[in-house]
Motif scaffolding. Structure first.
Motif, PDB file in Angstrom:
ATOM      1  N   THR A 772     -18.717  11.348   3.777  1.00 37.82           N
ATOM      2  CA  THR A 772     -19.639  11.992   2.847  1.00 37.82           C
ATOM      3  C   THR A 772     -21.086  11.748   3.283  1.00 37.82           C
ATOM      4  O   THR A 772     -22.023  12.069   2.557  1.00 37.82           O
ATOM      5  N   GLY A 773     -21.231  11.176   4.489  1.00 42.02           N
ATOM      6  CA  GLY A 773     -22.560  10.906   5.010  1.00 42.02           C
ATOM      7  C   GLY A 773     -23.090  12.052   5.854  1.00 42.02           C
ATOM      8  O   GLY A 773     -22.454  13.092   6.008  1.00 42.02           O
ATOM      9  N   ASP A 774     -24.278  11.822   6.432  1.00 45.13           N
ATOM     10  CA  ASP A 774     -24.947  12.859   7.218  1.00 45.13           C
ATOM     11  C   ASP A 774     -24.523  12.771   8.680  1.00 45.13           C
ATOM     12  O   ASP A 774     -23.857  11.817   9.103  1.00 45.13           O
ATOM     13  N   PHE A 775     -24.917  13.775   9.448  1.00 43.71           N
ATOM     14  CA  PHE A 775     -24.623  13.793  10.871  1.00 43.71           C
ATOM     15  C   PHE A 775     -25.434  12.711  11.585  1.00 43.71           C
ATOM     16  O   PHE A 775     -26.589  12.439  11.250  1.00 43.71           O
ATOM     17  N   GLU A 776     -24.818  12.095  12.587  1.00 44.72           N
ATOM     18  CA  GLU A 776     -25.467  11.004  13.313  1.00 44.72           C
ATOM     19  C   GLU A 776     -26.566  11.554  14.219  1.00 44.72           C
ATOM     20  O   GLU A 776     -26.340  12.457  15.017  1.00 44.72           O
TER      21      GLU A 776
END
Length: 805
Positions: A772-776
Motif C-alpha cells: 500500500t506504499g509508494d513506488f521506490e
C-alpha cells in the motif's frame, strides 16, 4: 432278421443322444480354444491395464483449479472406498463374487434356462473384462464369441489379482455418466463427497445406476421416482445378503435421494479461459522438438506426454482469491451497469446492434462470417459432431433411414450420432428458420424461440471484456479473466484478441521522450501538429478528442489529460522508429508500423502484451515476460520442466520512475501552471460521487493509463501499483458495435470500473500481501524536476520544493 436292424437303430439313438450331450461341451471347448487364440490382452496388458489419468491444474496455493481429461476419472485404492459401496455392489451384481473364480456357472445356467429373466450371467470380473479391454460387439455371433473372450480374460484376471483389487478396478472404471467416470468422480459429482465417505443410501443409488446409468440418471427430474425404486431394490438385496437388518432397510428406503449434484465441465469452474489458454500452451510445449528433431520433453518410452492420460501436475501462478475477484469484478460492472446502458443505447439504432455508419452490405458480410464460424454451421457441413460430449474418430457421409446423413463414428465410450446432410445453398434457410434454443442473459439462460441468424445478432449486442493481473517483479500472472461467460463467449480477450489500443499506447511515446531528456514539467503549446504524408495523401493533423486548443500545457499534464496535440509533437520530435524500438524492448510482439499515427494507438495489441509492457515501469525498467506456470511434474512427482522467467532491461530506472510519476497524474490529476487546472482521465478512481462509490475510493498510490479508440469501439485501462499491474479491455465482438457517445464508450467508463472493483477486493482481503506504499525512488539525482508545482515556485531538481537555503 429284425434284431440286427433294431440294434442299429438303438446304436444310432445312443450316438445321437451322446452327440446332443457332448456337442455343446465340444462347442464350448472349441469356442474357448478359439477365444484363447484370438487377439486378447497379453500378460503385460493385464498387469498394467489401461488407466487414463487426468492432468491436474493447480492454483499457486496448491489447490486444484481444474483438470484435463478424456474421462473425468481419478483412481482410488480399495481401502479408500466405502465398504457400503462394496457390499451394495456384491449384493446386487454378483452375490457369489467371493466364491467363484471369475465365471459363475450357476448364474450362467440360470440365465440360459430362464433367458436372463432371473438375473444375468456376467460376474463382476466379466463386467470388468468387458469394460476394460473391449468395445461392445454388434451381431449375435460376434457378441457370443466376445462372451467367451471375456471368460478367458476373467479367468486370467482372477489369477493375477485379489478380489479386492478386482472390485477397485471395476469401481474405478465404471462410467456413471454426467462426466463421472470412476467412484471418486461419482462421489464428487452426485454427492459432493469422497468415495470413503459415501453413506449406505448414497452407495445404493450409485450401485443401482450400474444396471443402466442413462435410465437411472438421478439428475433428470422425471427419473427421480425410477431412481428411488432402483435404490430400494439395491437396499433390499443388501438386506437379503445380510448387509442390512430389517430396521435399517425400512429407514433407509424412506430417505430422499439427497443429491448435491456438482456439474463437471471444462466450461465451468474457476478460470475457464485461462485453463483453455494453458491447455494450448502445454500441448505445444509437450510436443515441441529441438533443432535435431527430437522431443524436448519425452516420456521414458520416448513418446510425447499425453495431457489427457498421463496424470501430470501443472503448478500455475494464478492466485485463487485474485482470480475470483477478477471474475466477480467483470460480472459486477458488465451485468449491473455497463450492459444495461449499452442496451439502452442500441435501442435507438435502426440496424441494431450495428452503428448507423455501417452499411447494409457490411452488416451482411459480418453476419455471413459469423454464420460460418458458428458451431451450427460446422455441424451442418459435417466438420463437427455437435451432439457429442466425447470425441469422434471421424465424420463420414452414409445412407441412413433412406437419406444421406453425416455419421459421427465414435471412439470407445463416445457417442454415435447421425444427422441429415444439408446442401450448402440451403444452409441460409436453416439459419433463418426459428427454432427452440437456450440463450445467454446476465440474469441466467433463457429458453426462447428465434432463428439462428437472430441469435447471432443477439449475441453481438453483448459487450465482452478481458482482465490480466501480474506481479511486475516476478512476471507471475495472478489473475486471467478472458471473458464474461466461457460457455457462450469462448474467445479469449487476454492473449488471443488483438484490439486497437488507442491512448494506452501513448506512454511508449512519452517514455521515449523522457529517456532522451524531455522534462515532464516543460510547457508546450496545445495546438495541432501536422505530419507530411506520402503523396497523394494530405498531411495528417491529429485533433484532441475534446476539440479544445490553445494555451500552454506541461508534458505531464498532456499525458494525464491524454492530449493528442502534445503526443503528436513528441512523436514528430523523436520519430516513430524510436518509439517502435522501445515498445519492442518492453515486450510488444504484435505488428507495429513505424508511422506517425502509431502515437495515437492505431496498432492492434493483446491485453497480455500491453499489461506486460507496463510492468516494466513498475519493475525499474526491467521487462519480465509474463509466465503462467512454474513447474510441470509427471504422475510420480518427477519434474518435467521448471520455468525461469525471461528478463532484460528495457528502460533505465530513472526514466521508469519519472514515467510512474507522470502516470500517477492520470489517476491523481496533474496540475497545469497556465490554467491552474488539475486533470486526469482516471481521477474517477479516487472520487466516490454517484455510482462511482461502488468501485472508487482507492486511496493507495496508483499509476495508470486510460485508452479509448476511434468511434468508442474499445475501452482500456492499465493500473500500476508497486507489486501488481492489471490491464482491462472492454468492447463488443465487432468494432462496428459500440456506444454512440464517448462519455459511455471511453476507457474510463468501460474498463476502469472493473479495475476499481477488482483492486478494492484485493486491498480488502487481509490474506493477500500487497503493498500500500509508494513506488521506490531511485537513488541520486533524477536530472529533471518531477513536481511541476514545486518547479513553478522554484524547484531544486530533486523533486522537492526549493524554499530557500
Amino acid at each position: 432278421m429284425k434284431k440286427p436292424a433294431a440294434k442299429k437303430s438303438k446304436r444310432r439313438r445312443r450316438l445321437l443322444w451322446w452327440g446332443l450331450v457332448l456337442s455343446p461341451v465340444l462347442g464350448i471347448y472349441l469356442m474357448l480354444l478359439a477365444a484363447s487364440l484370438s487377439d486378447l490382452p497379453g500378460i503385460e496388458d493385464l498387469e498394467n491395464p489401461r488407466s487414463d489419468l487426468a492432468t491436474a491444474v493447480l492454483f499457486s496455493d496448491g489447490t486444484q483449479m481444474g483438470q484435463y481429461y478424456r474421462e473425468n476419472r481419478i483412481p482410488v485404492a480399495y481401502e479408500r472406498i466405502s465398504p457400503h459401496v462394496v457390499n451394495a455392489l456384491i449384493a446386487t451384481e454378483d452375490e457369489r463374487f467371493r466364491e467363484h473364480g471369475g465365471i459363475d456357472l450357476r448364474g450362467t445356467l440360470r440365465a440360459a434356462v430362464f433367458l436372463g429373466k432371473r438375473g444375468g450371467a456376467s460376474t463382476l470380473t466379466q463386467q470388468l473384462a468387458k469394460m476394460q479391454f473391449h468395445e461392445r460387439e454388434s451381431g449375435l455371433v460376434r457378441r457370443v464369441f466376445q462372451k467367451f473372450q471375456e471368460w478367458i480374460i476373467s479367468a486370467r484376471l482372477e489369477r493375477m489379482y485379489t478380489k479386492d483389487e478386482i472390485i477397485a478396478m471395476y469401481l474405478n472404471r465404471f462410467d456413471w455418466i454426467n462426466q463421472a467416470v470412476g467412484i471418486h468422480s461419482a462421489a464428487h459429482v452426485y454427492f459432493s463427497t469422497s468415495p470413503d465417505s459415501l453413506r449406505i443410501e448414497q452407495a445404493a443409488m450409485l450401485v443401482g445406476m450400474c444396471k443402466n446409468p442413462a435410465l437411472f440418471n438421478p439428475n433428470k427430474a422425471y427419473r427421480v421416482d425410477t431412481v428411488i425404486h432402483r435404490r430400494m431394490v439395491v437396499l433390499d438385496q443388501m438386506r437379503r445378503n445380510g448387509f442390512l437388518n430389517a430396521q435399517q432397510y425400512d429407514s433407509l428406503k424412506a430417505l430422499p435421494l439427497g443429491l448435491r449434484f456438482q456439474s463437471v465441465s471444462h466450461a465451468e469452474g474457476p478460470a475457464p479461459y485461462f485453463r483453455e489458454a494453458l491447455r494450448e500452451q502445454l500441448q505445444a510445449l509437450l510436443t515441441s522438438k529441438d533443432e535435431q528433431g527430437n522431443l524436448r520433453f519425452p516420456r521414458q518410452d520416448g513418446r510425447p506426454y499425453d495431457l489427457y492420460t498421463d496424470g501430470l501436475k501443472v503448478y500455475t501462478t494464478i492466485d485463487r482469491r485474485m482470480q475470483a475477484y477478477g471474475e466477480w469484478a467483470m460480472r459486477e460492472h458488465l451485468a449491473n451497469e455497463l450492459q444495461p446502458d449499452f442496451f439502452k443505447d442500441l435501442a435507438r439504432k435502426k440496424n441494431r446492434p450495428f452503428d448507423a455508419r455501417v452499411s447494409a452490405g457490411e452488416i451482411q458480410d459480418i453476419l455471413s462470417v459469423a454464420m460460418r464460424r458458428s458451431t451450427r454451421y460446422k455441424v451442418l457441413t459435417g466438420k463437427q459432431c455437435g451432439s457429442c460430449e466425447r470425441p469422434a474418430v471421424y465424420i463420414k457421409k452414409e445412407m441412413h433411414e433412406g437419406a444421406m446423413h453425416f455419421h459421427c463414428v465414435p471412439k470407445l465410450g463416445g457417442c454415435d450420432a447421425w444427422w441429415p446432410v444439408v446442401k450448402e445453398e440451403d444452409i441460409p434457410k436453416v439459419f433463418d428458420t426459428p427454432v427452440n434454443m437456450r440463450v445467454f442473459s446476465w440474469k441466467g439462460e433463457i429458453d426462447t424461440v428465434m432463428s439462428p441468424m437472430d441469435s447471432i445478432r443477439y449475441y453481438k449486442s453483448f459487450l465482452r471484456s478481458g482482465l490480466m493481473s501480474m506481479d511486475p517483479r516476478t512476471g507471475f500472472v495472478k489473475a486471467w479473466v478472458g471473458g464474461s461467460d466461457f460457455k457462450h463467449f469462448q474467445y479469449d480477450h487476454v492473449d488471443k484478441a488483438r484490439r486497437q489500443v488507442g491512448s494506452t499506447f501513448k506512454p511508449f511515446v512519452y517514455a521515449t521522450a523522457i529517456r532522451e531528456g524531455m522534462d515532464p514539467c516543460r510547457e508546450l503549446p496545445n495546438q495541432k501538429v501536422c505530419f507530411d504524408m506520402p503523396k497523394p495523401q494530405p498531411e495528417w493533423c491529429p485533433e484532441n478528442s475534446d476539440g479544445e486548443y490553445g494555451g500552454m500545457v506541461t508534458v505531464e499534464y498532456a499525458l494525464a489529460n491524454s492530449m493528442n496535440t502534445v503526443t503528436a509533437w513528441l512523436m514528430k520530435q523523436y520519430g516513430p522508429q524510436s518509439v517502435t524500438v522501445l515498445a519492442r524492448h518492453m515486450g510488444v510482439k504484435s505488428p507495429l508500423d513505424p508511422v506517425p499515427s502509431l502515437c495515437l494507438g492505431v496498432a492492434d495489441l493483446k491485453l497480455s502484451e500491453i499489461t506486460g509492457a507496463f510492468s516494466s515501469f513498475a519493475n525499474k525498467g526491467v521487462y519480465i515476460e509474463p509466465i503462467v506456470f512454474t513447474r510441470i511434474e509427471d504422475k510420480n512427482g518427477n519434474a518435467i520442466l521448471d520455468i525461469m522467467p525471461k528478463t532484460y532491461e528495457a528502460l533505465d530506472e530513472r526514466t521508469s520512475y519519472v514515467m510512474l510519476k507522470m502516470l500517477k497524474g492520470v489517476v491523481d490529476g496533474a496540475w497545469n501552471p497556465s490554467s491552474g487546472k488539475v486533470v486526469g482521465t482516471a481521477m474517477r478512481l479516487r472520487t466516490s460521487w454517484g455510482n462511482r462509490q461502488k468501485y472508487a475510493n482507492i486511496k493507495f498510490p496508483t499509476a495508470g493509463k486510460t485508452g479509448t479508440t476511434q468511434n468508442n469501439s474499445d475501452g482500456w485501462f492499465i493500473g500500476i501499483t508497486p507489486d501488481l499491474v492489471t490491464g482491462v479491455w472492454t468492447g463488443a465482438e465487432d468494432r462496428s458495435v459500440r456506444f454512440s457517445t464517448t462519455d459511455k464508450g471511453q476507457g474510463a467508463n468501460m474498463a476502469l470500473p472493473i479495475y476499481g472493483y477488482y483492486m478494492n477486493k484485493v486491498y480488502a482481503d487481509p490474506t493477500i500481501e500487497i503493498s500500500t506504499g509508494d513506488f521506490e525512488r531511485p537513488e541520486g539525482d533524477l536530472g529533471v524536476e518531477i513536481d511541476c508545482r514545486a518547479k513553478a515556485k522554484g524547484g531544486n531538481g530533486n523533486g522537492k520544493p526549493n524554499w530557500g537555503d
